[in-house]
Design a protein around this motif. Structure first.
Motif, short mmCIF file in Angstrom:
data_model
loop_
_atom_site.label_atom_id
_atom_site.label_comp_id
_atom_site.label_asym_id
_atom_site.label_seq_id
_atom_site.Cartn_x
_atom_site.Cartn_y
_atom_site.Cartn_z
N VAL A 1 60.54 7.31 41.76
CA VAL A 1 61.39 8.45 41.42
C VAL A 1 62.29 8.74 42.60
N ARG A 2 63.60 8.82 42.34
CA ARG A 2 64.56 9.16 43.39
C ARG A 2 65.01 10.60 43.18
N TYR A 3 65.20 11.30 44.27
CA TYR A 3 65.63 12.69 44.20
C TYR A 3 67.06 12.82 44.69
N ALA A 4 67.77 13.79 44.13
CA ALA A 4 69.18 14.00 44.46
C ALA A 4 69.34 14.59 45.85
N VAL A 5 70.47 14.30 46.46
CA VAL A 5 70.79 14.84 47.79
C VAL A 5 71.16 16.31 47.70
N CYS A 6 71.82 16.70 46.60
CA CYS A 6 72.30 18.07 46.44
C CYS A 6 71.16 19.07 46.26
N HIS A 7 70.15 18.70 45.50
CA HIS A 7 68.98 19.54 45.25
C HIS A 7 67.74 18.66 45.40
N ALA A 8 66.99 18.88 46.43
CA ALA A 8 65.84 18.02 46.75
C ALA A 8 64.76 18.03 45.66
N ASP A 9 64.73 19.07 44.83
CA ASP A 9 63.70 19.15 43.79
C ASP A 9 64.15 18.54 42.45
N ARG A 10 65.38 18.06 42.36
CA ARG A 10 65.89 17.49 41.11
C ARG A 10 65.97 15.97 41.20
N ILE A 11 65.82 15.34 40.07
CA ILE A 11 65.84 13.88 40.01
C ILE A 11 67.27 13.37 40.09
N TYR A 12 67.44 12.27 40.79
CA TYR A 12 68.73 11.60 40.99
C TYR A 12 69.35 11.23 39.65
N PHE A 13 70.66 11.45 39.51
CA PHE A 13 71.38 11.05 38.29
C PHE A 13 72.40 9.96 38.63
N ALA A 14 73.38 10.29 39.47
CA ALA A 14 74.39 9.32 39.89
C ALA A 14 75.09 9.84 41.15
N LYS A 15 75.61 8.94 41.95
CA LYS A 15 76.33 9.29 43.18
C LYS A 15 75.52 10.22 44.09
N ASN A 16 74.21 10.03 44.12
CA ASN A 16 73.27 10.84 44.92
C ASN A 16 73.23 12.30 44.50
N LEU A 17 73.66 12.62 43.29
CA LEU A 17 73.68 13.98 42.79
C LEU A 17 72.75 14.13 41.59
N CYS A 18 72.33 15.37 41.34
CA CYS A 18 71.58 15.65 40.12
C CYS A 18 72.57 15.68 38.95
N GLU A 19 72.07 15.71 37.74
CA GLU A 19 72.94 15.63 36.56
C GLU A 19 73.92 16.81 36.47
N TYR B 1 76.64 16.47 39.13
CA TYR B 1 77.52 15.35 38.81
C TYR B 1 78.54 15.73 37.75
N HIS B 2 78.07 16.32 36.64
CA HIS B 2 78.98 16.69 35.56
C HIS B 2 79.77 17.95 35.88
N GLY B 3 79.18 18.87 36.62
CA GLY B 3 79.82 20.15 36.89
C GLY B 3 80.84 20.14 38.01
N GLY B 4 80.68 19.29 38.97
CA GLY B 4 81.59 19.31 40.10
C GLY B 4 82.30 18.00 40.34
N TYR B 5 81.54 16.96 40.53
CA TYR B 5 82.10 15.66 40.89
C TYR B 5 83.05 15.14 39.82
N MET B 6 82.63 15.15 38.56
CA MET B 6 83.46 14.59 37.50
C MET B 6 84.71 15.43 37.23
N ILE B 7 84.58 16.75 37.34
CA ILE B 7 85.74 17.62 37.11
C ILE B 7 86.82 17.36 38.17
N LYS B 8 86.41 17.25 39.42
CA LYS B 8 87.37 16.96 40.50
C LYS B 8 88.02 15.60 40.28
N ARG B 9 87.23 14.65 39.83
CA ARG B 9 87.74 13.30 39.59
C ARG B 9 88.74 13.30 38.43
#
Length: 92
Positions: A10-28, A31-39
């Motif tokens: 199990v890999r954990y996200a960098v943004c929230h240590a208690d959440r499971i990794y989704f993509a780009k070292n972020l939780c889901e 990833y969808h709320g910040g990273y993708m919107i900026k992109r």
């Protein structure tokens, strides 16, 4: 070279240590709320995060036309792609 991972590891996200990794070292949600919107803003409107923040500060987080404080959309010319102002959903 790809890193091999164990099947049940199990890999954990960098943004929230208690959440499971989704993509780009972020939780889901990050990833969808910040990273993708900026992109998407960069890809669709060629608008960097600093340019977007500057537009919000200039307008005072309000719609350019009706001056109401609500969620803002990016108004742009569909032919040229040029960004005009930030508008609320109703005015856009």
């Amino acid at each position: 070279m790809r890193i091999r991972r164990r099947k049940n590891e199990v890999r954990y996200a960098v943004c929230h240590a208690d959440r499971i990794y989704f993509a780009k070292n972020l939780c889901e949600s990050c990833y969808h709320g910040g990273y993708m919107i900026k992109r998407q803003r960069k890809r669709l409107y060629n608008l960097s995060p600093t340019q977007y923040e500057k537009m919000i500060q200039e307008q005072g987080t309000r719609c350019y036309l009706c001056n109401k404080s609500s969620k803002l959309d990016i108004d742009h010319n569909h032919s040229t792609g040029k960004v005009r102002k930030l508008l609320c959903r109703r005015c856009n």
